[in-house]
Design a protein around this motif. Structure first.
Motif, PDB file in Angstrom:
ATOM      1  N   LEU A   5       0.836  -1.202   0.000  1.00 15.50           N
ATOM      2  CA  LEU A   5       0.000   0.000   0.000  1.00 15.50           C
ATOM      3  C   LEU A   5       0.875   1.259   0.000  1.00 15.50           C
ATOM      4  CD1 LEU A   5      -3.048   0.865   0.293  1.00 15.50           C
ATOM      5  CD2 LEU A   5      -2.468   1.325   2.665  1.00 15.50           C
ATOM      6  N   VAL A   6       1.894   1.255   0.872  1.00 10.31           N
ATOM      7  CA  VAL A   6       2.769   2.426   0.958  1.00 10.31           C
ATOM      8  C   VAL A   6       3.456   2.682  -0.382  1.00 10.31           C
ATOM      9  CG1 VAL A   6       4.851   3.328   2.039  1.00 10.31           C
ATOM     10  CG2 VAL A   6       3.129   2.200   3.422  1.00 10.31           C
ATOM     11  N   ILE A   7       3.913   1.588  -1.027  1.00  9.09           N
ATOM     12  CA  ILE A   7       4.594   1.750  -2.312  1.00  9.09           C
ATOM     13  C   ILE A   7       3.638   2.322  -3.365  1.00  9.09           C
ATOM     14  CG2 ILE A   7       5.640   0.460  -4.220  1.00  9.09           C
ATOM     15  CD1 ILE A   7       6.927  -1.326  -2.177  1.00  9.09           C
ATOM     16  N   LEU A   8       2.419   1.777  -3.378  1.00 12.40           N
ATOM     17  CA  LEU A   8       1.419   2.257  -4.339  1.00 12.40           C
ATOM     18  C   LEU A   8       1.149   3.747  -4.167  1.00 12.40           C
ATOM     19  CD1 LEU A   8      -1.336  -0.500  -4.499  1.00 12.40           C
ATOM     20  CD2 LEU A   8      -0.517   0.858  -6.414  1.00 12.40           C
ATOM     21  N   VAL A   9       0.893   4.151  -2.912  1.00 10.31           N
ATOM     22  CA  VAL A   9       0.553   5.541  -2.636  1.00 10.31           C
ATOM     23  C   VAL A   9       1.730   6.455  -2.984  1.00 10.31           C
ATOM     24  CG1 VAL A   9      -0.027   7.172  -0.817  1.00 10.31           C
ATOM     25  CG2 VAL A   9      -1.143   4.941  -0.885  1.00 10.31           C
ATOM     26  N   THR A  10       2.953   6.017  -2.574  1.00  8.88           N
ATOM     27  CA  THR A  10       4.131   6.830  -2.862  1.00  8.88           C
ATOM     28  C   THR A  10       4.286   7.051  -4.367  1.00  8.88           C
ATOM     29  OG1 THR A  10       5.141   5.734  -0.999  1.00  8.88           O
ATOM     30  CG2 THR A  10       6.574   7.097  -2.341  1.00  8.88           C
ATOM     31  N   THR A  11       4.125   5.959  -5.124  1.00 11.55           N
ATOM     32  CA  THR A  11       4.277   6.082  -6.568  1.00 11.55           C
ATOM     33  C   THR A  11       3.302   7.113  -7.125  1.00 11.55           C
ATOM     34  OG1 THR A  11       4.852   3.778  -6.617  1.00 11.55           O
ATOM     35  CG2 THR A  11       4.326   4.780  -8.709  1.00 11.55           C
ATOM     36  N   ALA A  12       2.045   7.038  -6.676  1.00 16.49           N
ATOM     37  CA  ALA A  12       1.037   7.972  -7.172  1.00 16.49           C
ATOM     38  C   ALA A  12       1.420   9.405  -6.823  1.00 16.49           C
ATOM     39  CB  ALA A  12      -0.325   7.606  -6.588  1.00 16.49           C
ATOM     40  N   VAL A  13       1.816   9.626  -5.556  1.00 22.32           N
ATOM     41  CA  VAL A  13       2.163  10.974  -5.112  1.00 22.32           C
ATOM     42  C   VAL A  13       3.359  11.513  -5.900  1.00 22.32           C
ATOM     43  CG1 VAL A  13       3.052  12.309  -3.165  1.00 22.32           C
ATOM     44  CG2 VAL A  13       1.215  10.658  -2.814  1.00 22.32           C
ATOM     45  N   VAL A  14       4.388  10.659  -6.034  1.00 25.14           N
ATOM     46  CA  VAL A  14       5.598  11.083  -6.734  1.00 25.14           C
ATOM     47  C   VAL A  14       5.286  11.449  -8.178  1.00 25.14           C
ATOM     48  CG1 VAL A  14       7.735  10.190  -7.707  1.00 25.14           C
ATOM     49  CG2 VAL A  14       7.289   9.924  -5.285  1.00 25.14           C
ATOM     50  N   MET A  15       4.428  10.647  -8.808  1.00 28.46           N
ATOM     51  CA  MET A  15       4.093  10.921 -10.204  1.00 28.46           C
ATOM     52  C   MET A  15       3.382  12.272 -10.328  1.00 28.46           C
ATOM     53  SD  MET A  15       1.745   8.858 -12.892  1.00 28.46           S
ATOM     54  CE  MET A  15       0.283   9.795 -12.514  1.00 28.46           C
ATOM     55  N   LEU A  16       2.432  12.539  -9.407  1.00 27.77           N
ATOM     56  CA  LEU A  16       1.700  13.806  -9.459  1.00 27.77           C
ATOM     57  C   LEU A  16       2.638  14.989  -9.211  1.00 27.77           C
ATOM     58  CD1 LEU A  16      -1.610  12.805  -7.653  1.00 27.77           C
ATOM     59  CD2 LEU A  16      -1.221  13.213 -10.090  1.00 27.77           C
ATOM     60  N   LEU A  17       3.515  14.832  -8.212  1.00 28.99           N
ATOM     61  CA  LEU A  17       4.456  15.912  -7.904  1.00 28.99           C
ATOM     62  C   LEU A  17       5.350  16.230  -9.101  1.00 28.99           C
ATOM     63  CD1 LEU A  17       5.727  15.340  -4.256  1.00 28.99           C
ATOM     64  CD2 LEU A  17       4.496  17.305  -5.177  1.00 28.99           C
ATOM     65  N   LEU A  18       5.838  15.171  -9.740  1.00 28.20           N
ATOM     66  CA  LEU A  18       6.736  15.354 -10.881  1.00 28.20           C
ATOM     67  C   LEU A  18       6.022  16.060 -12.020  1.00 28.20           C
ATOM     68  CD1 LEU A  18       8.966  12.249 -11.566  1.00 28.20           C
ATOM     69  CD2 LEU A  18       9.645  14.580 -11.061  1.00 28.20           C
ATOM     70  N   THR A  19       4.791  15.628 -12.278  1.00 27.44           N
ATOM     71  CA  THR A  19       4.022  16.242 -13.358  1.00 27.44           C
ATOM     72  C   THR A  19       3.827  17.734 -13.075  1.00 27.44           C
ATOM     73  OG1 THR A  19       2.877  14.140 -13.455  1.00 27.44           O
ATOM     74  CG2 THR A  19       1.975  15.907 -14.786  1.00 27.44           C
ATOM     75  N   TRP A  20       3.511  18.030 -11.793  1.00 28.49           N
ATOM     76  CA  TRP A  20       3.330  19.423 -11.392  1.00 28.49           C
ATOM     77  C   TRP A  20       4.626  20.202 -11.593  1.00 28.49           C
ATOM     78  CZ3 TRP A  20       5.864  21.773  -7.197  1.00 28.49           C
ATOM     79  CH2 TRP A  20       5.448  23.086  -6.918  1.00 28.49           C
ATOM     80  N   LEU A  21       5.726  19.596 -11.146  1.00 32.23           N
ATOM     81  CA  LEU A  21       7.029  20.262 -11.256  1.00 32.23           C
ATOM     82  C   LEU A  21       7.338  20.621 -12.702  1.00 32.23           C
ATOM     83  CD1 LEU A  21       9.926  20.578  -9.529  1.00 32.23           C
ATOM     84  CD2 LEU A  21      10.540  18.750 -11.091  1.00 32.23           C
ATOM     85  N   ILE A  22       7.074  19.683 -13.594  1.00 29.42           N
ATOM     86  CA  ILE A  22       7.483  19.907 -14.979  1.00 29.42           C
ATOM     87  C   ILE A  22       6.519  20.833 -15.706  1.00 29.42           C
ATOM     88  CG2 ILE A  22       7.657  18.688 -17.183  1.00 29.42           C
ATOM     89  CD1 ILE A  22       9.196  16.565 -15.660  1.00 29.42           C
ATOM     90  N   LYS A  23       5.232  20.730 -15.350  1.00 24.95           N
ATOM     91  CA  LYS A  23       4.247  21.533 -16.074  1.00 24.95           C
ATOM     92  C   LYS A  23       4.168  22.959 -15.551  1.00 24.95           C
ATOM     93  CE  LYS A  23       1.459  18.874 -18.888  1.00 24.95           C
ATOM     94  NZ  LYS A  23       0.719  17.640 -18.694  1.00 24.95           N
ATOM     95  N   PHE A  24       4.283  23.154 -14.220  1.00 19.49           N
ATOM     96  CA  PHE A  24       3.880  24.441 -13.652  1.00 19.49           C
ATOM     97  C   PHE A  24       4.976  25.232 -12.955  1.00 19.49           C
ATOM     98  CE2 PHE A  24       0.052  21.717 -13.612  1.00 19.49           C
ATOM     99  CZ  PHE A  24      -0.683  22.409 -14.552  1.00 19.49           C
ATOM    100  N   THR A  25       6.215  24.745 -12.934  1.00 19.73           N
ATOM    101  CA  THR A  25       7.235  25.553 -12.253  1.00 19.73           C
ATOM    102  C   THR A  25       8.237  26.096 -13.261  1.00 19.73           C
ATOM    103  OG1 THR A  25       8.702  23.690 -11.912  1.00 19.73           O
ATOM    104  CG2 THR A  25       7.090  24.103 -10.181  1.00 19.73           C
ATOM    105  N   ARG A  26       9.025  27.068 -12.774  1.00 12.16           N
ATOM    106  CA  ARG A  26      10.053  27.684 -13.602  1.00 12.16           C
ATOM    107  C   ARG A  26      11.098  26.655 -14.018  1.00 12.16           C
ATOM    108  NH1 ARG A  26      11.530  33.020 -14.499  1.00 12.16           N
ATOM    109  NH2 ARG A  26      13.789  33.098 -14.687  1.00 12.16           N
ATOM    110  N   THR A  27      11.510  25.853 -13.030  1.00 11.67           N
ATOM    111  CA  THR A  27      12.486  24.798 -13.311  1.00 11.67           C
ATOM    112  C   THR A  27      11.944  23.852 -14.382  1.00 11.67           C
ATOM    113  OG1 THR A  27      12.877  24.899 -10.954  1.00 11.67           O
ATOM    114  CG2 THR A  27      14.027  23.177 -12.168  1.00 11.67           C
ATOM    115  N   GLY A  28      10.663  23.517 -14.219  1.00 18.18           N
ATOM    116  CA  GLY A  28      10.045  22.596 -15.169  1.00 18.18           C
ATOM    117  C   GLY A  28      10.051  23.168 -16.564  1.00 18.18           C
ATOM    118  N   LYS A  29       9.769  24.464 -16.623  1.00 16.92           N
ATOM    119  CA  LYS A  29       9.742  25.123 -17.927  1.00 16.92           C
ATOM    120  C   LYS A  29      11.137  25.050 -18.564  1.00 16.92           C
ATOM    121  CE  LYS A  29       6.802  28.969 -18.774  1.00 16.92           C
ATOM    122  NZ  LYS A  29       6.509  30.362 -18.373  1.00 16.92           N
ATOM    123  N   ALA A  30      12.159  25.324 -17.733  1.00 17.14           N
ATOM    124  CA  ALA A  30      13.536  25.257 -18.231  1.00 17.14           C
ATOM    125  C   ALA A  30      13.862  23.849 -18.704  1.00 17.14           C
ATOM    126  CB  ALA A  30      14.499  25.696 -17.139  1.00 17.14           C
TER     127      ALA A  30
END
Lengths: 374, 300
Positions: free
Chosen positions: B150-175
């Protein structure tokens, strides 16, 4: 090519005559061959046997030899290679060897045996475990002081069906030579005996990140016990996942799992796991005696198959003494009927050449330690 | 039906294990088009660091949640520094070399790190402490899905969402996206490409360390070689989903994990790899750039 063929025939002929001659001139010295890997990367399996033979022969010679005849050792290297082993055997036979301790590896032993058989020389291996060597019946001159590969599977199956009295068994292996070989023997024995049923026979991929799917399959099969052929990393993963899924299925495995690392890694999940391993002979006085002699003579602990080699040397010299000659039939009769004291207790051999009494014992993990089950 | 659900969860667990590692592969590939074969080793180093740190912390008698958080931080930082160093040593000097050179350099780095850990630590399997406890609320479902799953499943989901957010919506992501699209042009508009690449390696390696900790706690044992098999499977999953795409890596991992679980459950575990790789071949025949990958044209 033709030349080569001729040469072989000549060597074979020489070997034959030499072999016959050896039977006749037995009185003054008895020649014992020691063949095995004495150099190369498998030397560590072969050299302890040479030392065991040296210690036993020295002791007997100091006591006056056998029926007045001194013992002489002929040590020959086969590097554990079948193609070299045939040369080794031919050389020993041509030097008039009476009995041979060796060879070490199953493949080399198998290649050398026909040469000894045709020359009427008895061979006793401390370490060749291939079941075919004795069970095929092709080599009436072959004996061994180690249990064959399938003996371990036999012990596991007997324990599961007779002691634990389980009816449904899942046989799992790691797809390797060792694990799969054992698992196939286990399956064969369960089916032959008819006391239990093999409900699952599967191989798992070593190193995989997760075994929960195969564990679910074991659960679904309704198996009361798992017999696992393989090594401890996979065993501890499977046991751990079974216990995590709250399964109480018994777990029986082999000497690849009878390792302290298994208990260290699997922790509390290792409790109650059964594993076969060689019987503990360290308390036997003869084992102690020869290990101490080794320590004195060479200043180190003996290596692999040393106890088995001492047993082979003792069994052969005992048979030579009691038979009173180096005749194959006479020695054979003694080996089969007469118990001889060895590091493994009192031994004699069955008609196929396997030592009765050398085998595997069942161990169980209790409080973080393997304990032998009586 | 119960059996189907059990296998489904087995597949999900396997899939999320692959996904945690595959994300690092796919990120690096997305930015600089390099297959970072040393990524599996970074994962392994993360697991080793976690083992050492958690052992030391438990000697001091800290409570379990504190141990978990500190261990996670320590191994993420330590692995990130490895990832950063590996990039500086093995890949940056080859930035303008032919494509094959950094690939060979990556394989070399992978072997070096494996043997380094083998020599510095041990070749034996080491027990890994059960950092994820058995939650009481999971007990009724323990036979289907464990707490660590369960912990692995939840972590994977959270990490994926965070990464998507980072790449789509932050300055670093834009770069990052700019660097991925055209490195030279990105430089011309003032993006420090070297920094962007370093950040990519740092994030990817930290993710691998989180994966290393969770997976080792789930399996309960580690040795110097665990990065290899896990790395190969995760790489397969990334290719399956379309390498360079973050949702693709997760999708590919789940498909691979589920295929293996169902192949084991309904056919035989002897053939799980056969099914997994046949699927890869099939998908690549019909979609050569993977399920969610974009077909790219060679940049001139």
């Amino acid at each position: 090519m033709k030349m080569h063929h001729k040469l072989l025939t000549m060597i074979a002929a020489a070997a034959l005559t030499a072999g016959m001659a050896a039977g006749a001139m037995a009185a003054d010295t008895i020649k014992i061959g020691v063949a095995g890997a004495h150099s190369g990367d498998l030397a560590s399996y072969g050299l302890p046997t040479v030392k065991a033979a040296e210690l036993v022969v020295k002791e007997i010679n100091e006591g006056g030899g056998i029926n007045g005849a001194k013992l002489e050792l002929l040590v020959e290297d086969d590097v554990c290679k079948p193609e070299v082993a045939t040369n080794t055997a031919t050389k020993l036979v041509s030097e008039g060897v009476n009995v041979v301790i060796g060879h070490i590896c199953s493949g080399a032993t198998k290649a050398a045996l026909p040469i000894y058989r045709d020359a009427g020389v008895i061979v006793m291996s401390p370490s060749a475990t291939n079941p075919e060597l004795t069970q095929s019946g092709d080599y009436p001159n072959f004996y061994r002081t180690i249990a064959s590969d399938d003996a371990q599977a036999r012990t596991e199956v007997d324990f599961a069906t007779n002691v634990l009295k389980v009816k449904k068994i899942a046989v799992i292996h790691d797809k390797g030579d060792y694990g799969k070989g054992l698992a196939e023997f286990a399956k064969k024995f369960i089916e032959q005996d008819g006391k239990a049923e093999v409900v699952l026979f599967e191989g798992v991929t070593p190193g995989a990140v997760d075994y929960s799917a195969v564990v679910q399959k074991i659960k679904r099969s309704g198996a009361e016990a798992v017999i696992f052929g393989g090594y401890h990393p996979e065993a501890s993963k499977i046991v751990t996942q079974m216990r995590k899924k709250r399964m109480k299925t018994l777990f029986i495995s082999d000497d690849g799992v009878k390792d302290d690392t298994f208990i260290k890694v699997a922790g509390k999940n290792a409790e109650g796991v059964y594993a076969t391993g060689p019987a503990d002979v360290s308390s036997n006085p003869l084992t102690k005696k020869y290990r101490d002699k080794h320590q004195q003579a060479y200043g180190s602990e003996p290596g692999a198959f040393f106890d088995n080699a001492v047993a082979a040397a003792l069994a052969l010299t005992n048979a030579l003494a009691k038979a009173g000659s180096t005749d194959q039939a006479a020695i054979t009769a003694v080996l089969r009927s007469d118990d001889v004291a060895t590091p493994f207790g009192n031994l004699h051999f069955d008609e196929k050449g396997d030592a009765i009494g050398v085998g595997f014992s069942m161990y169980q993990v209790k409080d973080g330690q393997y304990v032998q089950i009586q | 039906m119960d059996y189907f659900i059990e296998l489904f969860f087995s597949g999900l667990t396997r899939g999320s294990i692959y996904a945690l590692i595959a994300l690092g592969y796919t990120m690096v590939y997305g930015i600089i088009g390099l297959i970072n074969f040393a990524h599996g080793e970074i994962y392994m180093i993360g697991a080793f660091t976690a083992l050492i740190v958690s052992t030391v912390l438990s000697i001091f008698g800290l409570p379990l949640p504190a141990i978990i958080i500190l261990t996670l931080l320590a191994s993420a930082i330590w692995s990130a520094s490895y990832g950063y160093t590996v990039e500086k040593i093995a890949y940056q000097p080859l930035r303008n070399a032919p494509r094959l050179s950094p690939l060979i350099s990556a394989i070399g780095m992978s072997m070096f790190l494996q043997n380094y850990v083998l020599l510095a630590q041990t070749s034996d399997f080491l027990p890994f402490p059960a950092l994820i406890p058995d939650f009481a609320f999971m007990e009724p479902y323990a036979s289907t899905i464990g707490s660590s799953d369960l912990v692995i499943l939840v972590t994977t989901a959270v990490v994926m969402l965070l990464l998507t957010w980072l790449i789509k919506f932050t300055r670093t992501g834009k770069a990052m996206r700019a660097t991925a699209q055209d490195r030279k042009m990105a430089m011309l508009v003032g993006i420090n490409v070297d920094n962007v690449i370093s950040i990519t390696f740092i994030i990817g390696s930290a993710l691998a360390a989180i994966g290393g900790l969770l997976i080792a706690a789930h399996i309960g044992q580690i040795n110097f070689y665990i990065g290899f098999v896990a790395g190969i499977k995760a790489f397969t999953a990334a290719v399956l989903g379309g390498i360079g795409s973050i949702p693709g890596a997760v999708l590919g991992s789940f498909i691979l994990g589920l295929t293996e679980a169902f192949a084991t459950g309904y056919v035989s575990s002897d053939y799980e790899d056969v099914f997994a790789f046949s699927l890869l071949v099939l998908i690549l025949i019909f979609r050569p750039s993977g399920l969610l990958g974009k077909a790219t044209i060679e940049k001139v």
